[in-house]
Scaffold this motif. Structure first.
Motif, PDB file in Angstrom:
ATOM      1  N   THR A 289     -11.707  -3.806  10.879  1.00 48.20           N
ATOM      2  CA  THR A 289     -11.363  -3.958   9.469  1.00 48.20           C
ATOM      3  C   THR A 289     -12.628  -3.916   8.599  1.00 48.20           C
ATOM      4  O   THR A 289     -13.751  -4.031   9.114  1.00 48.20           O
TER       5      THR A 289
ATOM      6  N   ASP B  65      -7.239  -4.945   4.651  1.00 42.72           N
ATOM      7  CA  ASP B  65      -8.010  -3.824   4.112  1.00 42.72           C
ATOM      8  C   ASP B  65      -7.516  -3.360   2.744  1.00 42.72           C
ATOM      9  O   ASP B  65      -8.322  -3.008   1.888  1.00 42.72           O
ATOM     10  N   GLU B  66      -6.208  -3.364   2.518  1.00 40.70           N
ATOM     11  CA  GLU B  66      -5.692  -2.906   1.226  1.00 40.70           C
ATOM     12  C   GLU B  66      -6.223  -3.758   0.086  1.00 40.70           C
ATOM     13  O   GLU B  66      -6.579  -3.250  -0.971  1.00 40.70           O
ATOM     14  N   GLU B  67      -6.290  -5.068   0.298  1.00 40.43           N
ATOM     15  CA  GLU B  67      -6.805  -5.975  -0.733  1.00 40.43           C
ATOM     16  C   GLU B  67      -8.327  -5.877  -0.819  1.00 40.43           C
ATOM     17  O   GLU B  67      -8.889  -5.937  -1.906  1.00 40.43           O
TER      18      GLU B  67
ATOM     19  N   LYS C 152      -9.492  -3.037  -2.996  1.00 43.85           N
ATOM     20  CA  LYS C 152      -9.410  -3.327  -4.434  1.00 43.85           C
ATOM     21  C   LYS C 152     -10.648  -4.083  -4.906  1.00 43.85           C
ATOM     22  O   LYS C 152     -11.214  -3.779  -5.955  1.00 43.85           O
TER      23      LYS C 152
ATOM     24  N   GLU D 203     -11.317   9.015  -0.311  1.00 49.10           N
ATOM     25  CA  GLU D 203     -10.083   9.398  -0.988  1.00 49.10           C
ATOM     26  C   GLU D 203      -9.749  10.849  -0.675  1.00 49.10           C
ATOM     27  O   GLU D 203     -10.638  11.670  -0.474  1.00 49.10           O
TER      28      GLU D 203
ATOM     29  N   THR E 210       1.754   6.383  -3.154  1.00 49.67           N
ATOM     30  CA  THR E 210       0.628   5.448  -3.031  1.00 49.67           C
ATOM     31  C   THR E 210       0.884   4.423  -1.930  1.00 49.67           C
ATOM     32  O   THR E 210      -0.042   4.017  -1.239  1.00 49.67           O
ATOM     33  N   LYS E 211       2.144   4.038  -1.748  1.00 51.39           N
ATOM     34  CA  LYS E 211       2.462   3.094  -0.677  1.00 51.39           C
ATOM     35  C   LYS E 211       2.251   3.748   0.690  1.00 51.39           C
ATOM     36  O   LYS E 211       1.711   3.141   1.608  1.00 51.39           O
TER      37      LYS E 211
ATOM     38  N   LEU F 107       0.267   6.345   1.463  1.00 48.57           N
ATOM     39  CA  LEU F 107      -1.108   6.765   1.743  1.00 48.57           C
ATOM     40  C   LEU F 107      -2.146   5.662   1.551  1.00 48.57           C
ATOM     41  O   LEU F 107      -3.278   5.801   1.989  1.00 48.57           O
ATOM     42  N   GLY F 108      -1.770   4.594   0.876  1.00 44.54           N
ATOM     43  CA  GLY F 108      -2.673   3.466   0.691  1.00 44.54           C
ATOM     44  C   GLY F 108      -3.900   3.821  -0.128  1.00 44.54           C
ATOM     45  O   GLY F 108      -3.828   4.619  -1.068  1.00 44.54           O
ATOM     46  N   PRO F 109      -5.046   3.263   0.227  1.00 45.27           N
ATOM     47  CA  PRO F 109      -6.257   3.438  -0.581  1.00 45.27           C
ATOM     48  C   PRO F 109      -6.812   4.865  -0.592  1.00 45.27           C
ATOM     49  O   PRO F 109      -7.687   5.173  -1.386  1.00 45.27           O
ATOM     50  N   LYS F 110      -6.282   5.730   0.265  1.00 42.70           N
ATOM     51  CA  LYS F 110      -6.758   7.116   0.263  1.00 42.70           C
ATOM     52  C   LYS F 110      -6.246   7.883  -0.946  1.00 42.70           C
ATOM     53  O   LYS F 110      -6.738   8.967  -1.252  1.00 42.70           O
TER      54      LYS F 110
END
Length: 128
Positions: A2, A44-46, A49, A77, A107-108, A110-113
């Motif tokens: 992570t 990782d998602e948080e 940010k 990205e 966005t959900k 693919l997440g942060p990419k």
């Protein structure tokens, strides 16, 4: 591994290498992640940010070292072309009331990419 674990590893490596600049900033970043996670490792998602917010501050201040450091931990990205290809392959716009309603689903998935604003631009361009 992570983002949080990678950051802890970077701190250890900086201590061994006696790289005080890296060590100091890595500790600042880790402290911010700890603060946001109430002492627990952030998913990782948080964490992404938080790192993006820190990167924006570093860019405003013109601190190239901090920007480069944060870039090591931020996921790369997708380009708009890659994003468009993914959307064409995986999204059926007929499932949504409006094409822009698909932004959340993309966005959900693919997440942060795939940051929301970039997804919006691509979908608007595709549906003109």
């Amino acid at each position: 591994m992570t983002i949080y674990e990678a950051l802890k590893e970077t701190i250890k490596e900086a201590m061994k290498a006696r790289d005080q600049k890296t060590l100091d900033f890595a500790r600042v970043v880790k402290a911010e992640l700890d603060r946001k996670g109430d002492g627990k490792p952030l998913p990782d998602e948080e964490a992404v940010k938080v790192l993006r917010a820190l990167k924006e501050i570093a860019l405003e201040q013109g601190n190239a070292f901090e920007v480069a450091f944060l870039d090591r931990f931020l996921p790369k990205e997708m380009s708009e072309e890659e994003l468009e290809a993914w959307i064409r392959e995986h999204v059926d716009f007929s499932q949504f009331k409006t094409p822009l309603a698909a932004i959340g689903a993309v966005t959900k998935a693919l997440g942060p990419k795939a940051p929301g604003e970039k997804v919006r631009r691509v979908i608007e361009r595709m549906t003109r």
